[in-house]
Design a protein around this motif. Structure first.
Motif, PDB file in Angstrom:
ATOM      1  N   LEU A 162       1.130  -1.025   0.417  1.00  0.00           N
ATOM      2  CA  LEU A 162      -0.263  -0.131   0.170  1.00  0.00           C
ATOM      3  C   LEU A 162       0.768   1.390   0.225  1.00  0.00           C
ATOM      4  N   MET A 164      -2.004  12.300  -0.361  1.00  0.00           N
ATOM      5  CA  MET A 164      -3.482  11.921  -1.384  1.00  0.00           C
ATOM      6  C   MET A 164      -4.162  11.205   0.044  1.00  0.00           C
ATOM      7  N   ALA A 170      -5.913  15.130  -0.073  1.00  0.00           N
ATOM      8  CA  ALA A 170      -6.652  15.261  -1.193  1.00  0.00           C
ATOM      9  C   ALA A 170      -7.662  14.934  -0.694  1.00  0.00           C
ATOM     10  N   TYR A 171      -7.731  13.762  -0.734  1.00  0.00           N
ATOM     11  CA  TYR A 171      -9.463  12.691  -0.802  1.00  0.00           C
ATOM     12  C   TYR A 171     -10.344  13.307   0.256  1.00  0.00           C
ATOM     13  N   GLY A 206     -11.268  16.815  -1.175  1.00  0.00           N
ATOM     14  CA  GLY A 206     -12.232  16.858  -2.165  1.00  0.00           C
ATOM     15  C   GLY A 206     -13.377  15.954  -1.398  1.00  0.00           C
ATOM     16  N   SER A 207     -13.573  15.182  -0.841  1.00  0.00           N
ATOM     17  CA  SER A 207     -14.739  15.202   0.514  1.00  0.00           C
ATOM     18  C   SER A 207     -15.820  16.769   1.114  1.00  0.00           C
ATOM     19  N   ALA A 213     -17.336  18.604  -1.913  1.00  0.00           N
ATOM     20  CA  ALA A 213     -18.001  17.919  -2.162  1.00  0.00           C
ATOM     21  C   ALA A 213     -19.341  18.789  -1.571  1.00  0.00           C
ATOM     22  N   PRO A 263     -18.534   5.969   1.447  1.00  0.00           N
ATOM     23  CA  PRO A 263     -19.126   5.055   1.638  1.00  0.00           C
ATOM     24  C   PRO A 263     -17.673   4.410   2.566  1.00  0.00           C
ATOM     25  N   ASP A 264     -18.724   3.261   2.469  1.00  0.00           N
ATOM     26  CA  ASP A 264     -17.898   2.131   3.178  1.00  0.00           C
ATOM     27  C   ASP A 264     -16.509   1.423   3.039  1.00  0.00           C
ATOM     28  N   PRO A 265     -15.396   1.243   3.948  1.00  0.00           N
ATOM     29  CA  PRO A 265     -14.511   1.204   3.106  1.00  0.00           C
ATOM     30  C   PRO A 265     -14.368  -0.339   2.674  1.00  0.00           C
ATOM     31  N   ALA A 266     -14.490  -0.870   1.784  1.00  0.00           N
ATOM     32  CA  ALA A 266     -14.765  -2.663   2.089  1.00  0.00           C
ATOM     33  C   ALA A 266     -14.257  -3.059   1.053  1.00  0.00           C
ATOM     34  N   VAL A 267     -13.056  -2.488   0.394  1.00  0.00           N
ATOM     35  CA  VAL A 267     -11.943  -3.213   0.023  1.00  0.00           C
ATOM     36  C   VAL A 267     -10.702  -3.309   0.624  1.00  0.00           C
ATOM     37  N   ASP A 268     -11.082  -2.534   1.526  1.00  0.00           N
ATOM     38  CA  ASP A 268      -9.580  -2.018   2.861  1.00  0.00           C
ATOM     39  C   ASP A 268     -10.094  -2.889   3.839  1.00  0.00           C
ATOM     40  N   ALA A 281     -11.661  -5.974   2.856  1.00  0.00           N
ATOM     41  CA  ALA A 281     -11.576  -6.785   2.740  1.00  0.00           C
ATOM     42  C   ALA A 281     -10.061  -7.518   2.548  1.00  0.00           C
ATOM     43  N   LEU A 282      -9.103  -6.858   2.294  1.00  0.00           N
ATOM     44  CA  LEU A 282      -7.996  -7.198   2.303  1.00  0.00           C
ATOM     45  C   LEU A 282      -6.683  -7.295   3.596  1.00  0.00           C
TER      46      LEU A 282
END
Lengths: 388, 388
Positions: free
Chosen positions: B54, B60, B63-64, B67-68, B71, B92-97, B99-100
């Motif tokens: 990672l 980053m 920045a994220y 950006g949020s 919006a 959003p639900d951090p599903a990828v993080d 899962a990993l």
């Protein structure tokens, strides 16, 4: 920050990947792609997506593979074996990488490392073993809405033989285009390929071996690669139309130099019989070519025929992302075919590799489909100056 | 590469994380931690582990989050709402993080960014909302054999007020120790805490508010934090013994400066009643402190009491990883308690935060357990020069 970096991020997120609120986006950031990573993260925050960030470091990959090689070497010495094949490292199942791509909706690869030769000293047997182990990861990744792009780095400028500022202009000229208009131009080529059954490519030059190869495209669907997943197109920049040929017969000469596994490869010649490479040669880098062809049975068959139509790319820069899109070129790839070109449920050519090779068709060339000339000397039949 | 980088990687992989062949290891590499990342990748290849890398970029993340925020701001303007609470972005639900980390055996965090204030302009409401969204990710990460370390960077040297070469020596002196020997020394402190029921910490100084706080540790298990998951210890360097106190009563003054959410915080004073912070103050950065305490109910209760025992760390460097391990210090954390300190199946203090605060106990101090003095003015009762 160069305002073009933000524009690049916006094109990538909106036009190319079509990111929606709530999407799970995996972003891979190469060693020197940090600035583009920051711009992409901001854009994803604005769009309401979730982000997971990978570090796409070729230097780390090289270190990992060299560590594996060293351990294998030690184990072999201890076992007293001298079978050279026992020296290929075994790699654990990459379960985490697979799990993360399976949970992802979108994958954005931001290339741009520090050294295009970063993995030059990794053995070919090791590369092949590693690629085989990761086939499931690759498949999960390609099931996402994936897009590959590059941030202009000094390393890529050097590879292209260009100054850094000059290279940045080159990249942004290729990336920041009117993609909707280009998609319209390419639709014509897609119509020709979709209705065709056999492609024949011929070049005749005094200073190089001839090309005369035929291949079947019957039943295959061409992709109008307009740099957007909405067009089944996964590269930014793009600007090519490609399909998945089979049953190739004849010989092809590729005069555009390329880099395979960090090895410079020039003037490749392939001879096909019944769809398979039966003879190959290269003026330099022939071993790298051989290693690709030996990966698996699919590596000796074609996976792609592509027609470069992006005339915004005005020179070869030794980067397949740009070179294969350049107007007045045709490329063939050995290895894996893209599913988008195949009828539903049908398997195309399967392989752990996909390696593109390019021919300059700006002169002394003809591209025929079902016996009709579609492009001669780089000019398409719907363009001014075309001679049938 | 400095040979100490490789030694650091070997200590991390072997002593700290106890990586076995076939382990699935997630490595997070901060912006300037590349060299340590390369050394760790090589070590993991040698050990036969699988690696997922990672990019731990705070720029980053900033920045994220910005950006949020933008919006959310726009949506609020369009809705014509003026309730300030509506400005907290939803993530959003951090599903990828999740899962990993659920698929991982080991997590190695290699800190070392380019700017310790990289997220300074992110709103506190945004931080809190983001931390809440990611609680499940944090839990999955803490279920792995995780270890956090730092690569010495210029940014961290600057934070410490040290020259770059001087700071590198500082870090490697703290990291490259005889951990087995230090673990033996710390076992004595663990025995005292494990058999104790009540801790009382007192300091009396002319130039600062007094500390006089008691807390219960009955039924809790101390961790001999010897920089190895084999000791339930997850920091490299380490060198502290810590437990999970509860029912704190009294007041505490923390004289060691710290940084919370990129804000410098000095001279914190907390007053506890029935285990909860009922009064707080700081000479500077009080708002950052307040924001932490308001995260959730658990953020106002103690999660940790730690005794710094690493005399190899000889100065404060404004980094909690090092400061809290320094000999002659005691620290308390508000927020989440570590499971390792709790009886099986029992829940300790739950919170989305864990923020450590440190007191210098080298002079005018007493640490008592069940009425007996264990440490006075920085000297433990089993050391020469101890006065009861």
């Amino acid at each position: 920050m160069d305002e073009r970096v933000r524009e690049h991020a916006d094109v990538l997120v909106d036009w190319s990947a079509r990111v929606d609120p709530g999407d799970h986006v995996v972003v891979s950031v190469a060693e020197d792609a940090h600035d583009l990573g920051v711009a992409v993260a901001e854009a994803l925050g604005e769009r309401g997506a979730a982000v997971t960030t990978l570090y796409g470091s070729e230097e780390m990959t090289r270190a990992y593979l060299k560590g594996s090689e060293a351990a294998t070497e030690n184990a072999r010495d201890e076992d007293g074996l001298d079978d050279p094949d026992s020296a290929a490292p075994g790699f654990p199942d990459p379960a985490v990488d697979r799990a993360l791509f399976e949970a992802a909706d979108v994958y954005l690869r931001l290339g741009g490392g520090r050294n295009t030769a970063a993995t030059a000293d990794v053995g070919r047997r090791t590369r092949r073993a590693y690629a085989r182990t990761r086939q499931g990861v690759r498949e999960a990744r390609m099931d996402t809405d994936w897009v590959s792009t590059v941030h202009p780095t000094r390393s890529l400028a050097q590879q292209a033989g260009m100054a850094y500022g000059e290279y940045r202009d080159f990249v942004y000229d290729a990336v920041l285009r009117d993609w909707e208009a280009l998609a319209g131009e390419m639709a014509e080529m897609k119509r020709v390929l979709d209705s065709g059954e056999e492609v024949r490519l011929r070049t005749e030059r005094e200073d190089a071996p001839d090309t005369d190869v035929t291949m079947s495209i019957a039943g295959r669907t061409a992709v109008n690669s307009a740099a957007s997943v909405a067009y089944d197109s996964h590269n930014l920049p793009s600007g090519e139309v490609f399909t998945a040929p089979y049953d190739a017969e004849g010989e092809v000469f590729f005069d555009v130099p390329m880099t395979i596994d960090a090895t410079r490869v020039r003037n490749v010649r392939l001879v096909f019989e019944a769809g398979e490479v039966v003879e190959f040669a290269a003026d330099s880098g022939e071993e790298a070519l051989e290693s690709v062809l030996e990966t698996d049975p699919g590596a000796r068959r074609l996976g792609e025929l592509g027609i470069g139509m992006n005339r915004g790319i005005d020179r070869f820069t030794d980067s397949i992302l740009f070179d294969e899109k350049m107007g007045d070129t045709v490329h063939l790839a050995v290895g894996r075919a893209y599913d988008a070109c195949l009828p539903d449920g049908e398997c195309g050519n399967e392989s752990a590799v996909h390696v593109d090779m390019i021919s300059d068709v700006s002169a002394n060339s003809r591209l025929e489909i079902d016996g009709e000339v579609v492009q001669r000397n780089g000019t398409f039949r719907w363009e001014d100056g075309f001679e049938a």
